[in-house]
Write a protein that holds these residues in place. Structure first.
Motif, PDB file in Angstrom:
ATOM      1  N   GLU A  94       0.850  -1.192   0.000  1.00  0.00           N
ATOM      2  CA  GLU A  94       0.000   0.000   0.000  1.00  0.00           C
ATOM      3  C   GLU A  94       0.888   1.245   0.000  1.00  0.00           C
ATOM      4  OE1 GLU A  94      -2.975  -0.862  -0.411  1.00  0.00           O
ATOM      5  OE2 GLU A  94      -3.549  -2.539   0.879  1.00  0.00           O
ATOM      6  N   THR A 127       4.170   1.417  -0.960  1.00  0.00           N
ATOM      7  CA  THR A 127       4.994   1.563  -2.174  1.00  0.00           C
ATOM      8  C   THR A 127       4.125   1.995  -3.360  1.00  0.00           C
ATOM      9  OG1 THR A 127       4.883  -0.852  -2.490  1.00  0.00           O
ATOM     10  CG2 THR A 127       6.846   0.027  -1.440  1.00  0.00           C
ATOM     11  N   MET A 128       2.861   1.536  -3.399  1.00  0.00           N
ATOM     12  CA  MET A 128       1.955   2.055  -4.440  1.00  0.00           C
ATOM     13  C   MET A 128       1.729   3.553  -4.248  1.00  0.00           C
ATOM     14  SD  MET A 128      -1.025  -0.730  -5.269  1.00  0.00           S
ATOM     15  CE  MET A 128      -1.488  -1.173  -3.609  1.00  0.00           C
ATOM     16  N   GLN A 131       3.836   5.617  -2.930  1.00  0.00           N
ATOM     17  CA  GLN A 131       5.056   6.290  -3.378  1.00  0.00           C
ATOM     18  C   GLN A 131       5.062   6.472  -4.897  1.00  0.00           C
ATOM     19  OE1 GLN A 131       8.924   4.853  -1.907  1.00  0.00           O
ATOM     20  NE2 GLN A 131       9.751   5.052  -3.970  1.00  0.00           N
ATOM     21  N   ALA A 132       4.736   5.403  -5.601  1.00  0.00           N
ATOM     22  CA  ALA A 132       4.745   5.468  -7.070  1.00  0.00           C
ATOM     23  C   ALA A 132       3.674   6.435  -7.576  1.00  0.00           C
ATOM     24  CB  ALA A 132       4.544   4.071  -7.652  1.00  0.00           C
ATOM     25  N   ALA A 133       2.527   6.461  -6.913  1.00  0.00           N
ATOM     26  CA  ALA A 133       1.442   7.353  -7.348  1.00  0.00           C
ATOM     27  C   ALA A 133       1.742   8.811  -7.010  1.00  0.00           C
ATOM     28  CB  ALA A 133       0.126   6.916  -6.710  1.00  0.00           C
ATOM     29  N   HIS A 162       4.720   9.949  -7.082  1.00  0.00           N
ATOM     30  CA  HIS A 162       5.731  10.243  -8.098  1.00  0.00           C
ATOM     31  C   HIS A 162       5.093  10.570  -9.445  1.00  0.00           C
ATOM     32  CE1 HIS A 162       9.929   9.895  -9.497  1.00  0.00           C
ATOM     33  NE2 HIS A 162       9.398   9.393 -10.609  1.00  0.00           N
ATOM     34  N   SER A 163       4.080   9.785  -9.825  1.00  0.00           N
ATOM     35  CA  SER A 163       3.446   9.981 -11.138  1.00  0.00           C
ATOM     36  C   SER A 163       2.404  11.098 -11.125  1.00  0.00           C
ATOM     37  CB  SER A 163       2.778   8.682 -11.605  1.00  0.00           C
ATOM     38  OG  SER A 163       1.576   8.433 -10.890  1.00  0.00           O
ATOM     39  N   ALA A 211      -0.608  10.675  -9.983  1.00  0.00           N
ATOM     40  CA  ALA A 211      -1.946  10.084  -9.950  1.00  0.00           C
ATOM     41  C   ALA A 211      -2.508   9.994  -8.537  1.00  0.00           C
ATOM     42  CB  ALA A 211      -1.920   8.694 -10.592  1.00  0.00           C
ATOM     43  N   ALA A 212      -1.655  10.166  -7.543  1.00  0.00           N
ATOM     44  CA  ALA A 212      -2.085  10.035  -6.147  1.00  0.00           C
ATOM     45  C   ALA A 212      -3.221  10.972  -5.795  1.00  0.00           C
ATOM     46  CB  ALA A 212      -0.902  10.278  -5.210  1.00  0.00           C
ATOM     47  N   ARG A 232      -5.728  11.873  -7.718  1.00  0.00           N
ATOM     48  CA  ARG A 232      -6.990  11.606  -8.415  1.00  0.00           C
ATOM     49  C   ARG A 232      -8.076  11.174  -7.431  1.00  0.00           C
ATOM     50  NH1 ARG A 232      -5.659   8.581 -14.175  1.00  0.00           N
ATOM     51  NH2 ARG A 232      -5.072  10.528 -15.183  1.00  0.00           N
ATOM     52  N   ASP A 257      10.344   6.258   0.225  1.00  0.00           N
ATOM     53  CA  ASP A 257      11.303   7.355   0.105  1.00  0.00           C
ATOM     54  C   ASP A 257      10.898   8.557   0.974  1.00  0.00           C
ATOM     55  OD1 ASP A 257       9.263   8.667  -1.265  1.00  0.00           O
ATOM     56  OD2 ASP A 257      10.164   8.375  -3.242  1.00  0.00           O
ATOM     57  N   PHE A 305      -6.702   8.992  -4.357  1.00  0.00           N
ATOM     58  CA  PHE A 305      -6.093   7.664  -4.299  1.00  0.00           C
ATOM     59  C   PHE A 305      -5.196   7.519  -3.075  1.00  0.00           C
ATOM     60  CE2 PHE A 305      -2.664   4.649  -5.380  1.00  0.00           C
ATOM     61  CZ  PHE A 305      -3.420   3.532  -5.708  1.00  0.00           C
ATOM     62  N   PHE A 307      -3.758  -0.065  -8.551  1.00  0.00           N
ATOM     63  CA  PHE A 307      -2.710   0.838  -9.042  1.00  0.00           C
ATOM     64  C   PHE A 307      -2.747   0.938 -10.569  1.00  0.00           C
ATOM     65  CE2 PHE A 307       1.577   1.993 -10.400  1.00  0.00           C
ATOM     66  CZ  PHE A 307       1.757   3.142  -9.645  1.00  0.00           C
ATOM     67  N   LEU A 348      -5.901   2.840 -11.646  1.00  0.00           N
ATOM     68  CA  LEU A 348      -5.822   4.272 -11.347  1.00  0.00           C
ATOM     69  C   LEU A 348      -5.306   5.060 -12.543  1.00  0.00           C
ATOM     70  CD1 LEU A 348      -5.717   6.667  -9.258  1.00  0.00           C
ATOM     71  CD2 LEU A 348      -3.365   5.929  -8.759  1.00  0.00           C
ATOM     72  N   HIS A 349      -4.452   4.415 -13.328  1.00  0.00           N
ATOM     73  CA  HIS A 349      -3.812   5.126 -14.437  1.00  0.00           C
ATOM     74  C   HIS A 349      -4.610   4.950 -15.732  1.00  0.00           C
ATOM     75  CE1 HIS A 349      -0.568   4.945 -11.456  1.00  0.00           C
ATOM     76  NE2 HIS A 349      -0.103   6.021 -12.053  1.00  0.00           N
ATOM     77  N   ALA A 360       4.972   4.419 -14.075  1.00  0.00           N
ATOM     78  CA  ALA A 360       4.987   5.107 -12.782  1.00  0.00           C
ATOM     79  C   ALA A 360       5.674   4.250 -11.730  1.00  0.00           C
ATOM     80  CB  ALA A 360       3.550   5.418 -12.346  1.00  0.00           C
ATOM     81  N   GLN A 361       5.354   2.944 -11.730  1.00  0.00           N
ATOM     82  CA  GLN A 361       5.936   2.067 -10.716  1.00  0.00           C
ATOM     83  C   GLN A 361       7.447   1.926 -10.904  1.00  0.00           C
ATOM     84  OE1 GLN A 361       3.787  -1.615 -10.076  1.00  0.00           O
ATOM     85  NE2 GLN A 361       5.517  -2.566  -9.013  1.00  0.00           N
ATOM     86  N   SER A 387       9.435   5.050  -9.981  1.00  0.00           N
ATOM     87  CA  SER A 387       9.570   5.336  -8.560  1.00  0.00           C
ATOM     88  C   SER A 387      10.296   4.238  -7.803  1.00  0.00           C
ATOM     89  CB  SER A 387       8.185   5.552  -7.958  1.00  0.00           C
ATOM     90  OG  SER A 387       8.290   5.764  -6.578  1.00  0.00           O
ATOM     91  N   LEU A 388      10.059   2.981  -8.171  1.00  0.00           N
ATOM     92  CA  LEU A 388      10.574   1.870  -7.372  1.00  0.00           C
ATOM     93  C   LEU A 388      11.741   1.145  -8.038  1.00  0.00           C
ATOM     94  CD1 LEU A 388       7.073   0.544  -6.260  1.00  0.00           C
ATOM     95  CD2 LEU A 388       8.663   1.869  -4.874  1.00  0.00           C
TER      96      LEU A 388
END
Lengths: 437, 437
Positions: free
Chosen positions: A15, A17-18, A20-22, A24-25, A27-28, A30, A80, A118, B203, B206-207, B216-217, B220-221
């Motif tokens: 949850e 790490t997703m 974190q990636a979102a 970054h992109s 999309a978090a 949304r 991160d 998100f 995830f 979402l995109h 995105a993943q 970031s990761l």
């Protein structure tokens, strides 16, 4: 903030790490709708009973990343620095709707709906599911047991057969589904569940004789106590119990043997000793089927352990937490769902209504996609507001008393087939309303 | 005192009322021996794996009645003033012996033995059983799964399918039984279990596209991440994953469908794309049987959820805590047991030895009543000291690393039949030594 411990790390690694990636992109941020539902009831069950909603509200309030949590995530390099900063400020700011606690449910009933971006919604998945899957599994089994017991009280005494923390929640869930009391003291303190108990074989074995043990118990706890009479010979045990306590003895407990035969024998014996008011409590590996088999036996109270805390063969309710709608690039909300050959996945926010006929008997669980089904006056809207803009506003739907009352009222309006213990289909059908073109 | 919360109310009501009656009669001060054991393994199982002992030691240290606990017991009139005074001063002052955590066990193995007066020992019953029954059920199921997986790592990811508190303990128990890691963050913090995870369908949904989600993943990761490739079409998902991450992608995850067929297809596809090092993680409702069925498939890692945290059909280990010996009126210790037609109850303190042949293979679980069975040099004494005069001295037998090593060593010396997944008898027989007249 509350004084309760943080729930933030009762969460799956992915949850965060997703998140974190979102982040970054981008999309978090949304807007999303996440729905909690079960695709099916446990095999052969006619209905389920939702429990845990009150605990979910507490868990959302307590979902805070304090210094200890952040230090751990940092040290173990789970996420991160940007994500740690986000978590340090995390407060759920969205909305939650759900079925009132204690409500019955059916396949696809949207028992808890989370609306937020998100980032704020995804990381609540694990804790929401842990609570609802466990508490609902226990309440669903417990409801079948209280149904089978009819007017006779059922006591929850399974703490020793489940996790020490789960035991407290199991006692609460069983009480919601109509159990009279629990053996678990922490459930008494934390949730206000009535507690009680009798005595164990160890207490009898501790003394030089059964008579001495009974004397000690009655002297300290009074004649209203319940004496365990099957350590040596039941017939002698009953005689000794009445000799020691008198005909006003509160109860005797049977914990082994053929309870149908034994209950009748003990009832006759007690009556012949003038102890017509002394109750018979039975407690040997009972479940809903064993309770039903004892319906004609002169039993006053059932004690249930293992089978209720382990969901009577179904220790988890199979609930999932799915993203069903999200904002697109243009800021419009669109329904989303995984493609699947073997599972039905229906995108879009659901609204739920229990369709009842003019006699008040339930006919269907009606789910509207994107809009509330029309209530023709006899029906019942199922989703109530629980959290608005991050603030818990729906506690009234989740108190122990309210949930217990909701369970009773909800059961009363189900069709008779719901009360059958035999395996079958859900007692009412789930109907999805889709817009006609 | 520790900083952990009190465990004192995680207890059945009747433990405290029995205490009250025994304080009243004077029997509370009698020296006693309480044993924890299971009369049988779960149906068809060949062995069990003890887990939870380390948590029991913590729970005994934390079994203190503070102001809050005493106020609650007083207010709810659970026990009388004399008993409250006793509880206010309660510190366990007895001895505890037990099997090292992670050890295998068989019917009647005395996995935890408590020596104390009645008062100090009886009230520990519920918390000891809650912990051992839960953790042992999980470890016993987990051990069958790691056995079936052989050298391939197995990841525990069942937090959402069990109680929020139980999830943390389940992660610990599964790790003891050989799981490589867990998804549960609190298990990482509290117990040092390694944690990890991949990503969920949410995830991807979402995109705007799977490609955007993968980008995105990976951005970031890093490319060492595991991408979930079955949200839409697996073949396309794998192509997109390698296009986005390159042939150095860490792994792909399959969470649905016919995994045997799909794993082979995906392996071929990955190899043809030059991604021979990209691992395949499978995670769809696995248990020990599904893992075994995938033994010939090119799978690298298994993720197990529901079935491990619910004990793979046996969510509790059926352990009981029985008074087996007590002081009599003359101060002599005597064996005691309930009379029963359907259960074997053997009075007297047990000592345990694992009999091994000259090759080191286990031949029997030997229980001496009142005395230690003779170790002929190849055998292994099983009971280790855990608490002496109230002081915990046996933590070395319950660290995560020690318990994991003990599980591995204990499994290695069992006969081959222990590793069969099919239903059968316990892999070794339990033998009671009784004194010849």
């Amino acid at each position: 903030m509350t004084n309760r411990p943080s729930t933030a790390l009762l969460t799956d690694h992915y949850e965060l790490t997703m998140l974190q990636a979102a982040l970054h992109s981008g999309a978090a941020s949304r807007q999303c709708v996440f729905e909690t539902f079960a695709r099916r009831l446990p095999s052969g069950r006619r209905y389920g009973v939702l429990a845990g909603t009150g605990r979910v509200l507490d868990a959302i309030e307590d979902f805070r990343f304090g210094d200890a949590e952040l230090a751990d995530l940092s040290e173990r390099e789970v996420v991160d620095a940007t994500t740690l900063d986000f978590l340090a400020d995390y407060r759920f700011e969205g909305n939650v709707w759900g079925y009132a606690e204690g409500e019955t449910y059916f396949p696809y009933s949207p028992v808890l709906v989370v609306e937020s971006d998100f980032a704020h919604g995804v990381i609540l998945e694990t804790i929401i599911l842990s609570i609802l899957n466990h508490d609902t599994a226990v309440a669903s089994a417990a409801s079948r047991m209280t149904g089978a017991a009819g007017a006779r009280p059922v006591i929850e005494m399974g703490s020793r057969r489940t996790h020490d923390g789960a035991a407290v929640s199991a006692a609460r869930a069983a009480y919601i589904a109509g159990f009279a009391s629990s053996s678990n003291l922490e459930a008494g303190r934390r949730h206000g569940v009535p507690t009680g108990g009798t005595a164990a074989h160890a207490f009898t074995l501790l003394h030089e004789s059964e008579r001495e043990a009974f004397r000690a118990q009655v002297a300290s706890l009074g004649t209203d106590t319940t004496l365990l009479v099957d350590t040596y010979d039941v017939g002698e045990g009953v005689n000794t119990a009445i000799e020691v306590a008198g005909a006003g003895l509160g109860g005797v407990r049977l914990d082994s043997g053929d309870l149908v035969v034994q209950a009748s024998e003990v009832r006759e014996q007690l009556d012949s000793l003038g102890a017509a008011g002394t109750k018979i409590v039975v407690t040997s590996d009972l479940d809903e089927y064993a309770i039903a088999a004892l319906a004609a036996a002169p039993v006053d109270t059932y004690g249930v352990g293992t089978r209720v805390v382990t969901g009577s063969g179904h220790p988890t309710a199979s609930m999932v937490y799915k993203l069903v709608a999200r904002e697109d690039d243009d800021g419009e909300m669109i329904g989303v769902a995984k493609q699947s050959q073997d599972k039905i996945s229906v995108g879009g926010r659901k609204y739920a209504l229990r369709r009842r006929n003019e006699l008040g008997v339930v006919e269907a669980e009606v789910l509207g996609i994107g809009e509330q089904p029309v209530n023709d006056g006899d029906d019942r809207d199922l989703l109530v507001p629980l959290v608005t803009a991050g603030e818990v506003i729906g506690r009234e739907h989740c108190t122990l008393a309210a949930a217990r009352a909701r369970h009773e009222a909800s059961m009363a309006e189900l069709p008779r087939s719901a009360h059958q213990l035999s395996e079958g289909q859900p007692a009412v059908e789930t109907v999805f309303l889709t817009e006609t073109p």
